[in-house]
Structures are given as structure tokens and as C-alpha cells.
Design a protein around this motif. Structure first.
Motif, PDB file in Angstrom:
ATOM      1  N   GLY A 199      67.604  45.938  40.661  1.00  0.00           N
ATOM      2  CA  GLY A 199      67.276  47.230  40.075  1.00  0.00           C
ATOM      3  C   GLY A 199      65.831  47.651  40.188  1.00  0.00           C
ATOM      4  N   GLY A 200      65.022  46.960  40.987  1.00  0.00           N
ATOM      5  CA  GLY A 200      63.624  47.350  41.159  1.00  0.00           C
ATOM      6  C   GLY A 200      63.444  48.323  42.303  1.00  0.00           C
ATOM      7  N   ASP A 201      62.441  49.185  42.179  1.00  0.00           N
ATOM      8  CA  ASP A 201      62.114  50.160  43.217  1.00  0.00           C
ATOM      9  C   ASP A 201      61.050  49.553  44.137  1.00  0.00           C
ATOM     10  N   PRO A 202      61.376  49.217  45.385  1.00  0.00           N
ATOM     11  CA  PRO A 202      60.387  48.589  46.264  1.00  0.00           C
ATOM     12  C   PRO A 202      59.219  49.493  46.622  1.00  0.00           C
ATOM     13  N   ASP A 203      59.354  50.788  46.367  1.00  0.00           N
ATOM     14  CA  ASP A 203      58.256  51.721  46.622  1.00  0.00           C
ATOM     15  C   ASP A 203      57.390  51.960  45.388  1.00  0.00           C
ATOM     16  N   ASN A 204      57.700  51.280  44.293  1.00  0.00           N
ATOM     17  CA  ASN A 204      56.920  51.441  43.065  1.00  0.00           C
ATOM     18  C   ASN A 204      56.550  50.063  42.520  1.00  0.00           C
ATOM     19  N   VAL A 205      55.720  49.351  43.294  1.00  0.00           N
ATOM     20  CA  VAL A 205      55.299  47.992  42.953  1.00  0.00           C
ATOM     21  C   VAL A 205      53.846  48.027  42.485  1.00  0.00           C
ATOM     22  N   THR A 206      53.587  47.411  41.356  1.00  0.00           N
ATOM     23  CA  THR A 206      52.227  47.214  40.852  1.00  0.00           C
ATOM     24  C   THR A 206      51.884  45.738  40.955  1.00  0.00           C
ATOM     25  N   ILE A 207      50.782  45.427  41.636  1.00  0.00           N
ATOM     26  CA  ILE A 207      50.286  44.055  41.628  1.00  0.00           C
ATOM     27  C   ILE A 207      49.307  43.909  40.475  1.00  0.00           C
ATOM     28  N   ALA A 208      49.359  42.777  39.806  1.00  0.00           N
ATOM     29  CA  ALA A 208      48.520  42.563  38.629  1.00  0.00           C
ATOM     30  C   ALA A 208      48.116  41.103  38.575  1.00  0.00           C
ATOM     31  N   GLY A 209      46.914  40.849  38.065  1.00  0.00           N
ATOM     32  CA  GLY A 209      46.456  39.477  37.918  1.00  0.00           C
ATOM     33  C   GLY A 209      45.227  39.403  37.056  1.00  0.00           C
ATOM     34  N   GLU A 210      44.927  38.198  36.589  1.00  0.00           N
ATOM     35  CA  GLU A 210      43.770  37.951  35.728  1.00  0.00           C
ATOM     36  C   GLU A 210      42.919  36.852  36.339  1.00  0.00           C
ATOM     37  N   SER A 211      41.592  37.013  36.281  1.00  0.00           N
ATOM     38  CA  SER A 211      40.638  36.030  36.788  1.00  0.00           C
ATOM     39  C   SER A 211      40.861  35.815  38.284  1.00  0.00           C
ATOM     40  N   ALA A 212      41.210  34.583  38.728  1.00  0.00           N
ATOM     41  CA  ALA A 212      41.480  34.391  40.152  1.00  0.00           C
ATOM     42  C   ALA A 212      42.637  35.268  40.615  1.00  0.00           C
ATOM     43  N   GLY A 213      43.564  35.576  39.704  1.00  0.00           N
ATOM     44  CA  GLY A 213      44.626  36.520  40.043  1.00  0.00           C
ATOM     45  C   GLY A 213      44.091  37.913  40.282  1.00  0.00           C
ATOM     46  N   ALA A 214      43.071  38.317  39.513  1.00  0.00           N
ATOM     47  CA  ALA A 214      42.441  39.620  39.733  1.00  0.00           C
ATOM     48  C   ALA A 214      41.599  39.611  41.002  1.00  0.00           C
ATOM     49  N   PHE A 215      40.939  38.492  41.292  1.00  0.00           N
ATOM     50  CA  PHE A 215      40.247  38.340  42.575  1.00  0.00           C
ATOM     51  C   PHE A 215      41.262  38.533  43.700  1.00  0.00           C
ATOM     52  N   SER A 216      42.439  37.944  43.540  1.00  0.00           N
ATOM     53  CA  SER A 216      43.503  38.095  44.535  1.00  0.00           C
ATOM     54  C   SER A 216      43.923  39.554  44.671  1.00  0.00           C
ATOM     55  N   VAL A 217      44.011  40.268  43.555  1.00  0.00           N
ATOM     56  CA  VAL A 217      44.352  41.691  43.613  1.00  0.00           C
ATOM     57  C   VAL A 217      43.339  42.446  44.460  1.00  0.00           C
ATOM     58  N   MET A 218      42.044  42.169  44.253  1.00  0.00           N
ATOM     59  CA  MET A 218      41.021  42.825  45.071  1.00  0.00           C
ATOM     60  C   MET A 218      41.192  42.479  46.549  1.00  0.00           C
ATOM     61  N   CYS A 219      41.485  41.204  46.832  1.00  0.00           N
ATOM     62  CA  CYS A 219      41.690  40.801  48.223  1.00  0.00           C
ATOM     63  C   CYS A 219      42.889  41.518  48.835  1.00  0.00           C
ATOM     64  N   LEU A 220      43.970  41.639  48.081  1.00  0.00           N
ATOM     65  CA  LEU A 220      45.147  42.351  48.580  1.00  0.00           C
ATOM     66  C   LEU A 220      44.827  43.817  48.829  1.00  0.00           C
ATOM     67  N   MET A 221      43.992  44.406  47.982  1.00  0.00           N
ATOM     68  CA  MET A 221      43.580  45.788  48.214  1.00  0.00           C
ATOM     69  C   MET A 221      42.762  45.917  49.498  1.00  0.00           C
ATOM     70  N   ALA A 222      42.021  44.849  49.846  1.00  0.00           N
ATOM     71  CA  ALA A 222      41.153  44.883  51.024  1.00  0.00           C
ATOM     72  C   ALA A 222      41.826  44.382  52.290  1.00  0.00           C
ATOM     73  N   ALA A 223      42.971  43.708  52.172  1.00  0.00           N
ATOM     74  CA  ALA A 223      43.618  43.076  53.318  1.00  0.00           C
ATOM     75  C   ALA A 223      44.500  44.074  54.068  1.00  0.00           C
ATOM     76  N   PRO A 224      44.230  44.325  55.344  1.00  0.00           N
ATOM     77  CA  PRO A 224      45.076  45.266  56.099  1.00  0.00           C
ATOM     78  C   PRO A 224      46.548  44.875  56.097  1.00  0.00           C
ATOM     79  N   SER A 225      46.858  43.581  56.139  1.00  0.00           N
ATOM     80  CA  SER A 225      48.260  43.160  56.230  1.00  0.00           C
ATOM     81  C   SER A 225      49.028  43.343  54.924  1.00  0.00           C
ATOM     82  N   ALA A 226      48.326  43.649  53.829  1.00  0.00           N
ATOM     83  CA  ALA A 226      49.012  43.912  52.558  1.00  0.00           C
ATOM     84  C   ALA A 226      49.233  45.393  52.315  1.00  0.00           C
ATOM     85  N   ARG A 227      48.713  46.236  53.190  1.00  0.00           N
ATOM     86  CA  ARG A 227      48.803  47.678  52.971  1.00  0.00           C
ATOM     87  C   ARG A 227      50.264  48.129  52.976  1.00  0.00           C
TER      88      ARG A 227
END
Length: 539
Positions: A199-227
């Protein structure tokens, strides 16, 4: 019955006598989860990649082959291999057994869901420790707010972030390291392919994380292959520090490949084949003892540039962002703090010697009257406040709204331990898991006030995942940070504040820009009385 695209039904009828556990046909294969008393279907330990063992150790993840027999998804999978936490850590809690076959995820979905927003949680732990299945990350309360919640595991420590010349030579892209980040990207690809089954919408995904998880979020925002794999981002206590480059000395950081070669020698392994033959737990323990601190790597491929460069250049994902920090970030991380001078005069002299023409600004923000509080605030602002505002300004420049928070909540046990609003202390409130914190975590009282704050934060977070705008019924509207610097402070209850973050941001941004221009000074926790002499003003 959960609905998929065009009304396709994914839940299978159950025929076993007395069987009440939900059975779902994911595109990856059928799995039987558990049904909770509050109307959720939970699927744990679903593998998204093949085990990274043997010759696959220190290689990019390989998508898990589809399965045909029904998989029992009642229990979480292995946590990824990791050393023991620091003795007495308040973050040390119950986890499942560890193993290298750890690339799995857990899902919480409302029964009868269809087209719901998806919230993908990336755990923290300094890229060394943790698991998506820790009790404090239980996704049930957030899922009950009308979301499908996913919590992932990814490779940690030396297994997630070792770069080495031999590994780069094996790679068709000529790079190594960033395996933990590549795991996260592979998990997001699995979510995109499979999440409609619950029942999830694959076009409405939010990535979330804290500390190293938030560092990972920034990396995913910067990584071309995650776009394109996510539509929104939440970064809690993110820290945009300098990272090593793969092959070059830059910003005072040794090349990651050189550090990997040095680590191999320290572990008694002359080549990668020797490392691959060693027992995994021994490698994890000895790597930490040898001083290996895992961190994503600027390799020109997965991460083309430093995070601060990506956000300055506007090459990051142009998605709405919710970000923030806690007022007492460093109170539980005091090992990051330098030794304090003997007197206020000595403190001021150190600041003048290290900051030159910016010493006046530094002392205005962090005066000598209480040196310990000044040192705590300096580190908090250099690592977390600066990062939050930096991201907000960068997203605004791309036309994406950003919402900033400061968690400044006090409760008796935390106050008694001098841990007011410590690093990560907001997480039990967001997840509604205040009764499932680790054993040494200051106990959160079971009061109506604490429950109300948790309810408000859970509603803000789930509303942002649903629409891109954080809202909570009966509480303050949350304005975007720009143009007037407004943000929400969570104290006894949420309230809107303004202006307080800009002075700290301006000071630390100047420091980082000068260090970047010099080219040989990192920016991390080397601030305040631990700062190297500041280069001249950038012209």
C-alpha cells in the motif's frame, strides 16, 4: 486486502487452519508477516541484497534474487557486523544477533492501505554501530498515522567504508569505499519496486535519518545514482564535515585508499584476499581499535564532491527538507570536547590566537563566563546548527522549502544526568517509543505532557512525509526557515522562534569557507579552543 497499482491485489488468501498472519506477494517474492492488535501488518528481515560475504565482501551490493517459497517475515534479520559500543554508552541497547548477511529491511503498513506515503528510516551510530530493528525505531506509531514505514540495515565500519587500491582496481568504475551508502541506494531501489505491495506510493518516499543516518541523507541527496528514489528528506542532527577523497590529499584529509592500506597492514593483512579470509567480527573489533573511523568518501563517482560543495553548487536533489538539531547535542558526546583552559583569561587568549579577526564574533557567541557551556555550544553550532541552516539556504535556492527545528525539551532524568536535550533525545518522541529506549537512556516519564509532545512531533513528521509541509492539529504552524529565519523549538510544547540561528551560522560559515579556500584544513570538531589558526579572510 492491500491494493497495488490499478487495483491489483497483493495479499493472498490464507487457507491454513487458524492462520491469521498476513501473507503478501511482493514482486521480490511471497512473505508472511505478523498482524498487530492495532491494525498493522509488519514484515521483518526482508532481504534487499545478496549477502556481502566471501568474494562479495567490499563490493557494491548485488540485488537479492527473487524467491518463490513463502518467506517467514516475523523476526528482524541480522544486524550488520559491528564492534561493542563504548562502555557505559547510553545508546547501547538490545539488537538482534549480528552477521554479514544483514542487508535487510523491516516494514510496518496499515491494513487495507493504498497509495500511502513511505517513510524510510536510516539509523545512526557513527557509521559503526546500530540497526534498523532497534526497539526505539519501531515504526508502528508512525505507521498508524497513515504511512508505510521502512527501516533499513546497511554495512557499517570497515565493511561499509573501506577504500583500498586493490578494491578500486577490482571496480569497473575505479573506486572503492561507500559500500554502506550503496547499500542504502539498493534498499531504496527495492522499496521503489516492492512497496506498492503493502500500500505504499513509490513516488512519495521520504528518506529520514539521525546523526550518521542524517549524514547518509545528505549523501543520498548529493549522489547522482540516488536521484529519483525519494521525494523528500528529513535530516536530524546532520553534520556536514569534511570527508576524505579517494586518492588525493585534500582539506587536510589523507586519501581514503592510503588509510585503507594502512589499516590492512595494522590488521596484519598484506592484501584484500587476506582481509576477506579473516573472521568478520575480529575485523570489526580490530579496525576500531586501530583507530579506523568510517565515513563516506569523495570518490568522483558515488559522491562527486564534498557535501558542502554539492550544496554550494546546487547539485543536490531539489527536494523539500525537514532538518534540525538538539540544544544539548554534545552533552552525551563529551569525548569530542577539548580540555578546557585553566581560566577565563586563558580561554579568551586561546580564542584570539586561533580566530584572529573573527575572535570578537566567537567570544560574543561563546563567552568565557562558563567555559564548559561555551565549548558545548561551539561544537553544537559548528557541527549541527551550521549544517541545518546551510542545507536550508541551499534548498531554498533550488526552490524547495526547508523547515528547521531545535529540540530543547527537558525532563527530570535527563536533567539529573546533565543531559538536557542530548544527541538523539528527540527520537523516542518522533517514533512514539518512549518506553523502548536503551537501558542507560535517561528514563522518560509516562506523563500526559510527554505523550502530548510525542503526539505533536509524530504528527509534524508524518504530515511532512505526506505533503511536504509539517503540520500538527492544535499546534503552531511551522513556517519555512527562509526568508525570515523562523523555525520551531520543541520545549514543553512546540513554538515558533526566529532569528536566533543566523549569527551562529554566519560565523561558522565564514570559518568553513576560509578553511576550504586554504585547502589543507578540515572542518569538523576542531573548533573553539581546538581550532587551528584561522586563515585570512576569503576575498
Amino acid at each position: 486486502m492491500l491494493g497495488g497499482p490499478a487495483g491489483e491485489e497483493f495479499f493472498l488468501s490464507t487457507v491454513e487452519a487458524g492462520e491469521t498472519r498476513p501473507l503478501v506477494r511482493f514482486p521480490a517474492g511471497p512473505a508472511r508477516g505478523v498482524r498487530t492488535n492495532d491494525g498493522l501488518c509488519v514484515f521483518r528481515g526482508l532481504p534487499y541484497a545478496e549477502p556481502p560475504t566471501g568474494e562479495r565482501r567490499w563490493k557494491p551490493p548485488v540485488p537479492r534474487a527473487d524467491w518463490h517459497d513463502v518467506r517467514d517475515a516475523a523476526a528482524p534479520g541480522f544486524a550488520c557486523i559491528q564492534p561493542p559500543r563504548r562502555a557505559g554508552s547510553i545508546y547501547d541497547g538490545d539488537m538482534p544477533p549480528t552477521g554479514e548477511d544483514c542487508l535487510s529491511l523491516d516494514i510496518w503498513a496499515p491494513e487495507d492501505a493504498s497509495g500511502l506515503p513511505v517513510f524510510v528510516w536510516i539509523h545512526g551510530g557513527s557509521f559503526i554501530w546500530g540497526a534498523g530493528s532497534e526497539p526505539v525505531y519501531d515504526g508502528a506509531a508512525l505507521a498508524q498515522r497513515g504511512m508505510v514505514v521502512v527501516s533499513i540495515n546497511y554495512r557499517l565500519g570497515i565493511f561499509g567504508y573501506l577504500a583500498h587500491p586493490e578494491l578500486s582496481a577490482e571496480s569497473p568504475d575505479g573506486v572503492s569505499g561507500n559500500y554502506g551508502l550503496l547499500d542504502q541506494i539498493e534498499a531504496l531501489r527495492w522499496v521503489r519496486r516492492n512497496i506498492a505491495a503493502v500500500g505504499g506510493d513509490p513516488d512519495n518516499v521520504t528518506i529520514a535519518g539521525e546523526s550518521a543516518g542524517a549524514f547518509s541523507v545528505m549523501c543520498l541527496m548529493a549522489a547522482p545514482s540516488a536521484r529519483g528514489l525519494f521525494a523528500r528528506a528529513i535530516a536530524q542532527s546532520a553534520y556536514m564535515v569534511s570527508m576524505p577523497s579517494l586518492k588525493e590529499h585534500r582539506y587536510g584529509e589523507e586519501p581514503a585508499e592510503e588509510k585503507g592500506s594502512q589499516l590492512g597492514r595494522a590488521l596484519g593483512a598484506l592484501d584484500i584476499a587476506s582481509l576477506r579470509s579473516m573472521e568478520a567480527q575480529d575485523i570489526a573489533n580490530h579496525a576500531l581499535q586501530a583507530g579506523f573511523l568510517p565515513i563516506p568518501i569523495v570518490d568522483g563517482h558515488v559522491l562527486p564532491e564534498q557535501l558542502v560543495e554539492a550544496f554550494d553548487h546546487g547539485t543536490q536533489a531539489p527536494v523539500p527538507l525537514l532538518t534540525g538539531f538538539t540544544s544539548g547535542e554534545v552533552r552525551s558526546l563529551r569525548f569530542l570536547m577539548p580540555a578546557l583552559p585553566a581560566s577565563a583569561g586563558a580561554y579568551e587568549a586561546e580564542i584570539h590566537a586561533r580566530y584572529g579577526d573573527l575572535a570578537g564574533q566567537c567570544l560574543a557567541l561563546y563567552p568565557a563566563g562558563d567555559m564548559e557551556e561555551a565549548a558545548l555550544a561551539t561544537l553544537r553550532d559548528a557541527l549541527y546548527t551550521w549544517t541545518s541552516v546551510k542545507m536550508a539556504k541551499a534548498q531554498q535556492h533550488l526552490g524547495a522549502a526547508t523547515y528547521i527545528y531545535c529540540f530543547d525539551h527537558a525532563y527530570p532524568a535527563a536533567q539529573a544526568a546533565d543531559l538536557h536535550a542530548f544527541h538523539g533525545s528527540e527520537m523516542p518522541y518522533i517514533f512514539g517509543t518512549m518506553d523502548r529506549t536503551p537501558p542507560r537512556w535517561p528514563a522518560i516519564p509516562a506523563t500526559a505532557g510527554e505523550a502530548a509532545l510525542s503526539n505533536a512531533m509524530g504528527e509534524y513528521w508524518s504530515s511532512f512525509a505526506r505533503t511536504g509541509v509539517p503540520q500538527a492539529s492544535g499546534y503552531a504552524g511551522w513556517p519555512a526557515y527562509l526568508p525570515d529565519g523562523k523555525h520551531v523549538t520543541f520545549a514543553e510544547q512546540p513554538h515558533v522562534a526566529s532569528g536566533a540561528l543566523e549569527a551562529a551560522f554566519t560565523f561558522h560559515d565564514d570559518v568553513v569557507r576560509r578553511r576550504m579556500a586554504a585547502g589543507d584544513i578540515p572542518w569538523n570538531w576542531n573548533v573553539g579552543i581546538a581550532a587551528p589558526p584561522l586563515p585570512a579572510k576569503v576575498r
